[in-house]
Design an enzyme around this catalytic site. Structure first.
Site, short mmCIF file in Angstrom:
data_model
loop_
_atom_site.label_atom_id
_atom_site.label_comp_id
_atom_site.label_asym_id
_atom_site.label_seq_id
_atom_site.Cartn_x
_atom_site.Cartn_y
_atom_site.Cartn_z
N GLU A 136 5.56 54.74 53.62
CA GLU A 136 4.87 54.59 52.34
C GLU A 136 5.28 53.25 51.71
O GLU A 136 6.47 52.98 51.53
CB GLU A 136 5.26 55.73 51.39
N CYS B 98 0.35 58.33 44.51
CA CYS B 98 0.88 59.08 45.66
C CYS B 98 -0.20 59.44 46.68
O CYS B 98 0.07 59.51 47.87
CB CYS B 98 1.58 60.35 45.19
P1 NAD Z 1 12.27 57.96 43.10
O1 NAD Z 1 12.50 59.11 44.00
O2 NAD Z 1 12.92 56.67 43.40
O3 NAD Z 1 12.69 58.33 41.60
C1 NAD Z 1 12.13 59.44 40.92
C2 NAD Z 1 13.14 59.94 39.91
O4 NAD Z 1 14.27 60.47 40.60
C3 NAD Z 1 13.67 58.87 38.97
O5 NAD Z 1 13.75 59.42 37.67
C4 NAD Z 1 15.05 58.58 39.54
O6 NAD Z 1 15.97 58.09 38.60
C5 NAD Z 1 15.45 59.96 40.01
N1 NAD Z 1 16.53 59.98 41.02
C6 NAD Z 1 16.85 59.05 41.92
N2 NAD Z 1 17.90 59.48 42.66
C7 NAD Z 1 18.22 60.71 42.21
C8 NAD Z 1 19.21 61.66 42.56
N3 NAD Z 1 20.10 61.44 43.55
N4 NAD Z 1 19.25 62.82 41.89
C9 NAD Z 1 18.36 63.08 40.90
N5 NAD Z 1 17.42 62.21 40.51
C10 NAD Z 1 17.34 61.04 41.17
O7 NAD Z 1 10.68 57.81 43.01
P2 NAD Z 1 9.89 56.67 42.25
O8 NAD Z 1 10.02 55.39 43.00
O9 NAD Z 1 10.18 56.73 40.82
O10 NAD Z 1 8.38 57.20 42.40
C11 NAD Z 1 7.54 56.85 43.46
C12 NAD Z 1 7.49 57.97 44.47
O11 NAD Z 1 6.97 59.15 43.86
C13 NAD Z 1 6.55 57.68 45.63
O12 NAD Z 1 7.14 58.12 46.81
C14 NAD Z 1 5.33 58.52 45.30
O13 NAD Z 1 4.53 58.88 46.41
C15 NAD Z 1 5.96 59.72 44.67
N6 NAD Z 1 4.99 60.45 43.86
C16 NAD Z 1 4.52 61.63 44.32
C17 NAD Z 1 3.56 62.31 43.59
C18 NAD Z 1 2.99 63.61 44.09
O14 NAD Z 1 2.25 64.24 43.34
N7 NAD Z 1 3.27 64.04 45.30
C19 NAD Z 1 3.12 61.79 42.38
C20 NAD Z 1 3.64 60.57 41.95
C21 NAD Z 1 4.58 59.90 42.68
#
Ligand code: NAD
Length: 494
Positions: free
Chosen positions: A398, A299
């Site tokens: 991103e 991230c």
């Molecule tokens: P994502 O938002 O696609 O999914 C994350 C989680 O949310 C998954 O478990 C997914 O199933 C769930 N999800 C999806 N839709 C949902 C809904 N409507 N309701 C509830 N849960 C739902 O993210 P990803 O692709 O898994 O992760 C990558 C992203 O995470 C990138 O944007 C990255 O920058 C971010 N990230 C941020 C940090 C930080 O510390 N700021 C750290 C790691 C990753």
């Protein structure tokens, strides 16, 4: 005569596992029996099945978590709970190599990285909060006018939902779970559907460490199913979420009717600002890390690289030369540096940005597609692009892969304005030897984190999180404590 060859490939000690839910201390199937396939990001073959949770499974998990709040967990002394949390960390440490390999198998990330970061950070999170919870005090004020004493009393917030991403699966899950447990909450976890394996192993470890049944529950599944059920459940008091900005907005919307506490760590489009007074070789080494660590699936990756014009050409040349040395391929081959992206859907997304860069007339200084000779697996070359304008989607959105854009700048004011010209504000990195400028720019760029002459160094006591669309609240030390505890002010007339 035999010829000895020394293989650089690590023979795995783990195999892919099938993943069930963990509810009330037991591994269980979905109420409706549904499962989905887990796909190996290196071979593109199905190598396991995962229980697919729905609202019914989430409800069972929430009911177990509610009961557990009233059970031994809620009555334990702080020291007893701390001992159990420490034990989870101890077992994770003993099983470090297995965890690192399983994480590489599930995510496609290189084993060098999961050994160095994912596997050691998970136990560290438990050890840190086991110590923190027994040393943290509370605030108190003596009111002499009214002859009263006020003090803060903290209790758990209740049942907490933890919704997790795939990029650092166990590391980030434990980063939320450890403080939630330390504060005495019970939890319902939903791991990413793309990386369910290490969370499943963690449930075994939690049981072995002596966490009472029902305190930690986990339901696998997709966002619109299991995730959405967490957002809407009236008995879930708060959600700790890490993921994309758009998902955060969705969770907030669905959680609004039940007024949940929300802690969000979201995406970033982080500027890496390089002034002309630096040692270029040192900055190139740092920028290789901030660009391509974990295939760029971090991230805080610095994906918009702004370089002061007098050193622009020299920087790009040296950065490209070092990038070309990075070897992409089998994550278990120690001769490689970068593994595969996590899944087809993500690979397609990253590739689509390369196409956009081509259409926008960008110059591919390195990479730009699949590495030659790798026909299977979601591999992408480390890619450096120049020649794009500030409005390019590659500068604004991103990508979350091994793709960075390098842009020149002329003045401090100009680069601060460019850095801030985004709705995201997670982190920035500033490279300069001018101490005054370093602090000035760090304070002017709108981000939750600013790294000066370094990248991604982490002290767990410090605040971590994003401004603007990159997050809600901060985590780490007292900041996690604030989120996972409910504070009551008790006023006593003396
Ligand atoms: P994502 O938002 O696609 O999914 C994350 C989680 O949310 C998954 O478990 C997914 O199933 C769930 N999800 C999806 N839709 C949902 C809904 N409507 N309701 C509830 N849960 C739902 O993210 P990803 O692709 O898994 O992760 C990558 C992203 O995470 C990138 O944007 C990255 O920058 C971010 N990230 C941020 C940090 C930080 O510390 N700021 C750290 C790691 C990753």
């Amino acid at each position: 005569m035999s010829v000895e060859t020394t293989s650089t490939i690590v023979e795995p000690i783990v195999k892919a596992i099938d993943c069930k839910h963990f509810i009330d201390g037991q591994f269980v199937d979905s109420v409706d029996g549904k499962t989905f396939n887990n796909v190996n990001p290196v071979t593109e073959e199905v190598y396991g099945t995962v229980a697919e949770g729905s609202a019914a499974d989430i409800d069972l998990a929430v009911q177990a978590a509610k009961r557990a709040l009233q059970g031994p967990w809620g009555k334990m002394s702080t020291q007893e709970r701390s001992n159990i949390i420490r034990k989870i960390g101890d077992i994770l440490l003993e099983r470090q190599e297995e965890i690192a390999q399983l994480e590489s198998l599930d995510t496609g990330k290189h084993l060098k990285f999961s050994r160095h970061v994912d596997a050691p950070r998970a136990p560290k999170n438990f050890h840190f909060f086991a110590d923190y919870m027994i040393s943290v005090g509370t605030e108190a004020y003596q009111d002499e006018t009214n002859g009263a004493l006020n003090y803060g009393y903290r209790r758990p917030i209740g049942v907490v939902g933890l919704i997790q991403p795939w990029n650092l699966p166990l590391f980030l899950l434990t980063w939320k779970l450890a403080p939630a447990l330390a504060a005495g909450n019970t939890v319902v976890i939903k791991p990413s559907e793309l990386t369910p394996m290490t969370a499943t192993v963690l449930m075994e470890i939690i049981k072995e460490a002596g966490v009472p049944d029902g305190v930690v529950n986990m339901v696998h599944g997709f966002g619109p199913g299991a995730g959405s059920a967490i957002n809407k459940h009236p008995d879930i008091a708060g959600i700790g979420f890490i993921g994309q900005v758009s998902t955060g907005a969705r969770i907030m919307q669905e959680a609004a009717p039940t007024l949940k506490k929300l802690s969000f760590e979201l995406g970033g489009k982080n500027p890496n600002i390089i002034f002309a007074d630096v040692d270029i070789d040192e900055v190139v080494a740092g920028t290789i890390k901030s660009s391509f660590t974990n295939q760029g699936e971090v991230c805080v990756s610095g994906t918009r690289i702004y370089v002061e014009r007098p050193i622009f050409d020299e920087f790009v040349e040296k950065f490209a030369a070092k990038t070309r040395e990075l070897k992409v391929g089998n994550p278990f081959d120690m001769a490689n540096d970068q593994g595969a992206l996590v899944a087809k859907v993500h690979y397609d997304k990253v590739m689509s940005y390369l196409k956009i860069a081509e259409e926008e007339g960008g110059t591919f200084v390195t990479g730009g597609g699949r590495p030659e000779g790798l026909d299977k697996g979601y591999y992408v070359q480390p890619t450096i692009i120049t020649g794009l304008g500030d409005d390019s989607r590659l500068v604004r959105e991103e990508i979350f892969g091994p793709v960075v854009v390098v842009l020149p700048f002329d003045t401090e004011e100009e680069v601060i304005a460019a850095a801030n010209d985004t709705r995201m504000g997670l982190s920035n990195t500033i490279w300069t030897n001018d101490i005054r400028r370093a602090h000035r720019v760090a304070q002017a760029v709108e981000s939750g984190l600013s790294y000066i002459n370094c990248w991604f160094l982490r002290d767990l006591r410090t605040p971590f999180g994003g401004t603007k669309d990159s997050g809600l609240g901060r985590v780490g030390g007292v900041h996690s404590w604030e989120f996972y505890t409910e504070l009551t002010n008790i006023c006593v007339k003396l």
